[in-house]
Structures are given as structure tokens and as C-alpha cells.
Design a protein around this motif. Structure first.
Motif, PDB file in Angstrom:
ATOM      1  N   PRO A   1     -81.645  33.361  87.152  1.00 34.62           N
ATOM      2  CA  PRO A   1     -80.847  32.323  86.488  1.00 34.62           C
ATOM      3  C   PRO A   1     -80.654  32.657  85.020  1.00 34.62           C
ATOM      4  O   PRO A   1     -81.623  32.938  84.311  1.00 34.62           O
ATOM      5  CB  PRO A   1     -81.702  31.061  86.669  1.00 34.62           C
ATOM      6  CG  PRO A   1     -82.566  31.362  87.853  1.00 34.62           C
ATOM      7  CD  PRO A   1     -82.858  32.830  87.786  1.00 34.62           C
ATOM      8  N   ALA A   2     -79.407  32.652  84.572  1.00 32.54           N
ATOM      9  CA  ALA A   2     -79.106  33.104  83.211  1.00 32.54           C
ATOM     10  C   ALA A   2     -78.913  31.961  82.223  1.00 32.54           C
ATOM     11  O   ALA A   2     -78.516  32.185  81.089  1.00 32.54           O
ATOM     12  CB  ALA A   2     -77.842  33.979  83.229  1.00 32.54           C
ATOM     13  N   ASP A   3     -79.207  30.731  82.637  1.00 32.19           N
ATOM     14  CA  ASP A   3     -78.944  29.579  81.769  1.00 32.19           C
ATOM     15  C   ASP A   3     -79.695  29.663  80.452  1.00 32.19           C
ATOM     16  O   ASP A   3     -79.165  29.319  79.397  1.00 32.19           O
ATOM     17  CB  ASP A   3     -79.333  28.287  82.502  1.00 32.19           C
ATOM     18  CG  ASP A   3     -78.489  28.076  83.758  1.00 32.19           C
ATOM     19  OD1 ASP A   3     -77.412  28.697  83.840  1.00 32.19           O
ATOM     20  OD2 ASP A   3     -78.916  27.324  84.634  1.00 32.19           O
ATOM     21  N   ASP A   4     -80.964  30.120  80.505  1.00 30.55           N
ATOM     22  CA  ASP A   4     -81.783  30.154  79.297  1.00 30.55           C
ATOM     23  C   ASP A   4     -82.047  31.588  78.843  1.00 30.55           C
ATOM     24  O   ASP A   4     -83.028  31.859  78.174  1.00 30.55           O
ATOM     25  CB  ASP A   4     -83.117  29.435  79.539  1.00 30.55           C
ATOM     26  CG  ASP A   4     -83.903  30.077  80.679  1.00 30.55           C
ATOM     27  OD1 ASP A   4     -83.293  30.825  81.465  1.00 30.55           O
ATOM     28  OD2 ASP A   4     -85.119  29.823  80.768  1.00 30.55           O
ATOM     29  N   PHE A   5     -81.154  32.489  79.201  1.00 29.85           N
ATOM     30  CA  PHE A   5     -81.355  33.897  78.869  1.00 29.85           C
ATOM     31  C   PHE A   5     -80.077  34.414  78.228  1.00 29.85           C
ATOM     32  O   PHE A   5     -78.969  34.158  78.724  1.00 29.85           O
ATOM     33  CB  PHE A   5     -81.682  34.703  80.141  1.00 29.85           C
ATOM     34  CG  PHE A   5     -82.636  35.834  79.909  1.00 29.85           C
ATOM     35  CD1 PHE A   5     -83.976  35.603  79.662  1.00 29.85           C
ATOM     36  CD2 PHE A   5     -82.189  37.141  79.923  1.00 29.85           C
ATOM     37  CE1 PHE A   5     -84.862  36.642  79.464  1.00 29.85           C
ATOM     38  CE2 PHE A   5     -83.065  38.193  79.733  1.00 29.85           C
ATOM     39  CZ  PHE A   5     -84.412  37.940  79.497  1.00 29.85           C
ATOM     40  N   ASP A   6     -80.215  35.152  77.128  1.00 35.35           N
ATOM     41  CA  ASP A   6     -79.029  35.548  76.374  1.00 35.35           C
ATOM     42  C   ASP A   6     -78.490  36.920  76.776  1.00 35.35           C
ATOM     43  O   ASP A   6     -77.646  37.476  76.072  1.00 35.35           O
ATOM     44  CB  ASP A   6     -79.336  35.540  74.866  1.00 35.35           C
ATOM     45  CG  ASP A   6     -80.518  36.446  74.515  1.00 35.35           C
ATOM     46  OD1 ASP A   6     -81.099  37.039  75.437  1.00 35.35           O
ATOM     47  OD2 ASP A   6     -80.833  36.559  73.314  1.00 35.35           O
ATOM     48  N   ILE A   7     -78.952  37.473  77.885  1.00 37.60           N
ATOM     49  CA  ILE A   7     -78.467  38.770  78.356  1.00 37.60           C
ATOM     50  C   ILE A   7     -77.570  38.553  79.567  1.00 37.60           C
ATOM     51  O   ILE A   7     -77.971  37.881  80.520  1.00 37.60           O
ATOM     52  CB  ILE A   7     -79.638  39.701  78.727  1.00 37.60           C
ATOM     53  CG1 ILE A   7     -80.544  39.898  77.508  1.00 37.60           C
ATOM     54  CG2 ILE A   7     -79.126  41.050  79.229  1.00 37.60           C
ATOM     55  CD1 ILE A   7     -81.802  40.667  77.826  1.00 37.60           C
TER      56      ILE A   7
END
Length: 367
Positions: free
Chosen positions: A15-21
């Protein structure tokens, strides 16, 4: 393309919601057209299936062809699968292992499992060992099995799929990845450095006298021996049984048909580790024996080639819209026309594709 990129089988894996990559699926990454500005992109391959011929394997392979900095590299994927390839590099870690396990019981048969994420582990005393193991086998996640027999030793190292991690370990993996991307990576010393020059050289030529279609005939090999003597080079023809003698030579010339899951690749790796000049070198073997890699790198360098479509099992209908019958299907790593089949109609296509997909997640189609 962004500077950093994470490749996964499914977006549910990361899940990319809280990841800046940025995150991309493996199939989208494989289908993406090469762009010159993509070079220098750092790709973190977190696919579940990293076995030879799998989708994850091809993500790393095509990433290297596109000039991306891929973790893990194809070479690492091959090494971590076979103890004969990675074990020689672990011998120097024994003192570090003994220090890390000094407070563990050493009863015969005791086992211990260490999980490592980008060189980091939650087990504090094992941190130094984890960092060095990551330098030897740069994989996003590794599982190391230790066994005691008076002293603790590394019994096995294997890749750890993201699907095998619990919620806590996934959080640790994400934190370790952020730390890994934030620090400056040092360049390792290239393997296979040229040995110190001597007055006289010893050259080993690996061959198989029983090979049906050898790269060099017996007459040619005898000619190599004669010319070598004229130049002050001792040339010796060796076979598979001579693996343990490689350190006796200054260089290795492989005159068998090379393959990845084959002793020729092990010979090349061993020779490089011993500091020999080696042809074919391991990187060339794993790249140039694969048509998917060659297709991608020729495109990247704008070399005109026959129209080539890289397909998965779900792409057969799309393929029929791209190419007119008849056309050929090829497995990526065949040689001497093995794994090349002609298809003339939809029924033949489905039948041939089913046979070839049994051994590879990707195929190539050409007019």
C-alpha cells in the motif's frame, strides 16, 4: 520515470498511501516502453516469485537491460538459489557469526532463524552479521538458517517473499527500505580483477568432448593449444570434473554451450571469484543467453530488429491483433532453434503457447 520505483505483483502487496516512493505492478513494468531518460532509475523488485524464468526474475533482467539499478540483480537471484554459488563467499563471515551467537546455546542440532531486511535485523546482536550478509547477497529480504554443532554455522540462505511476512515484519521492511534509500551507496570493488602479470600464463579451456554441437571443434581446440605454446601460454583442455582445479590457472575460456542452470555458469562464477580472466563472464552468460534481455537492450540502443512482442499467458488475444499468421513463438533462453515453434492459426497458437508457458512466464513472438 521517478528516481526510485518499487515493483510488486499486486498493489495490495505494498500500500502506497503512506509511502513517498511510486509503486508499479510487475506486468506494467514489463510492458512499459524504454525511455532514455529512465537510465539511473533505482528499482526495488519486491515480486513474490523471483525464481528463474518467473515474472520477478524478468523484472530484474529487463531492468538491467534498461540501465536501471535493480535490487536484487539477476546475478544475485541466481546465486541465492544455489549453495554452491553463495557458500564460498560466506566463509569469511564465520568469526562475525561466532561473535553474534556467543550468547546462544551451542547444543548439537539447535537451530536459529534470522530474518534480514535491506541489511537490517530486529535482532540487535546479529546486526553486524546481517549487514555483511546483505553485502554478499543484496536482497530486499533474506532468511538465514543457523545450526549449531559445537559452533554455530550458516546452514542455508534463501530469499524471503513479501507474502511470507507478518504485519510487524512488513512494517520493519518498509522502515528498512526507507533507510536503505536514504543512505549513500558505496560502489563495491568489481569482481574478476585482472591477475598480476607474470612471465608465463596458464589458460584453461573448458570443453565437453561429447557435446553434439560444440562452440569449437576438437580441431580448433588443438589449434588453440598450438598457438598458445607459440605465445608462451600453457593451454590445457579441462572438463567438468576439473572444477576444483580452477585456482591453478590465470584464465578460463569456456568452449561449451553456456546456460544458467548449468555447470558452465558455476565455472564462470568460480573463475571470477578466484581472480581469473574469464570468457564468457557470468554477467554475459546470464544476459546474452536470454532473448528477452537482448530484445530490450537492442531497443534501448535503437538497433533495428525484427518486430518482437513479449507476452504472458493472458496476452494471446492481444498478440493476434499485433501479428498476422503465421508467426513463431520462442522461449527466452533456448538455443540452436530449441524452443522455437511456428504457429499458423489460433488453435495451434493456444496449443503451442500452453506447452512453452510450462517452462517460462514470458515468451517472445515474431513474424
Amino acid at each position: 520515470m521517478p528516481k526510485n520505483l518499487i515493483v510488486v505483483d499486486s498493489r495490495r502487496d505494498w500500500p502506497a498511501d503512506d509511502f513517498d516512493i511510486p509503486v508499479i505492478t510487475a506486468i506494467d513494468y514489463l510492458r512499459r516502453k524504454y525511455q532514455p531518460e529512465d537510465r539511473r532509475t533505482r528499482v526495488i523488485n519486491l515480486c513474490r516469485n523471483l525464481e528463474y524464468g518467473g515474472v520477478g526474475y524478468y523484472c530484474s533482467l529487463l531492468g538491467e537491460a534498461r540501465g536501471h539499478h535493480v535490487l536484487p540483480e539477476v546475478r544475485t537471484l541466481l546465486e541465492v538459489r544455489r549453495q554452491s554459488l553463495y557458500r564460498p563467499g560466506l566463509a569469511d563471515l564465520q568469526p562475525l557469526l561466532e561473535k553474534a551467537t556467543e550468547n546462544l546455546q551451542k547444543e548439537v542440532g539447535s537451530t536459529y532463524v534470522l530474518r534480514i531486511f535491506f541489511g537490517w535485523t530486529a535482532d540487535g546482536p546479529m546486526q553486524g552479521l546481517a549487514r555483511e550478509l546483505f553485502e554478499h547477497l543484496p536482497m530486499p529480504a533474506l532468511e538465514v538458517q543457523l545450526r549449531a554443532n559445537g559452533v554455530w554455522r550458516i546452514q542455508r540462505v534463501c530469499a524471503l517473499p513479501i507474502g511470507d511476512l507478518d504485519a510487524v515484519e512488513k512494517a520493519e521492511l518498509r522502515a528498512a527500505l526507507q533507510h536503505y534509500l536514504a543512505r549513500r551507496r558505496r560502489k563495491s570493488k568489481p569482481a574478476g580483477c585482472k591477475p598480476a602479470e607474470r612471465m608465463r600464463y596458464d589458460l584453461a579451456i573448458l570443453h565437453d568432448p561429447r557435446e553434439v554441437l560444440p562452440p569449437s571443434s576438437s580441431r580448433t581446440l588443438k589449434h588453440f593449444v598450438r598457438i598458445g605454446k607459440r605465445l608462451g601460454i600453457h593451454v590445457e583442455l579441462i572438463q567438468r570434473r576439473d572444477y576444483g582445479r580452477l585456482a591453478e590457472f590465470d584464465a578460463l575460456f569456456i568452449r561449451e554451450t553456456t546456460r544458467i542452470d548449468h555447470h558452465t555458469y558455476e565455472f564462470a562464477r568460480k573463475a571470477e571469484q578466484e581472480g581469473l580472466v574469464v570468457i564468457d563472464d557470468p554477467d554475459s552468460i546470464l544476459r546474452c543467453t536470454n532473448k528477452v534481455y537482448l530484445t530490450e537492450i537492442l531497443r534501448a540502443h535503437q538497433v533495428p530488429i525484427l518486430e518482437t512482442v513479449i507476452i504472458r499467458k493472458t496476452d494471446l488475444r492481444r498478440l493476434e491483433k499485433r501479428l498476422s499468421y503465421p508467426f513463431v513463438l520462442k522461449v527466452p533462453d533456448g538455443s540452436f532453434s530449441r524452443g522455437v515453434r511456428k504457429v499458423t492459426d489460433p488453435e495451434t497458437l493456444r496449443k503451442v503457447a500452453a506447452e512453452l508457458f510450462a517452462d517460462s512466464d514470458l515468451l517472445l513472438a515474431q513474424p
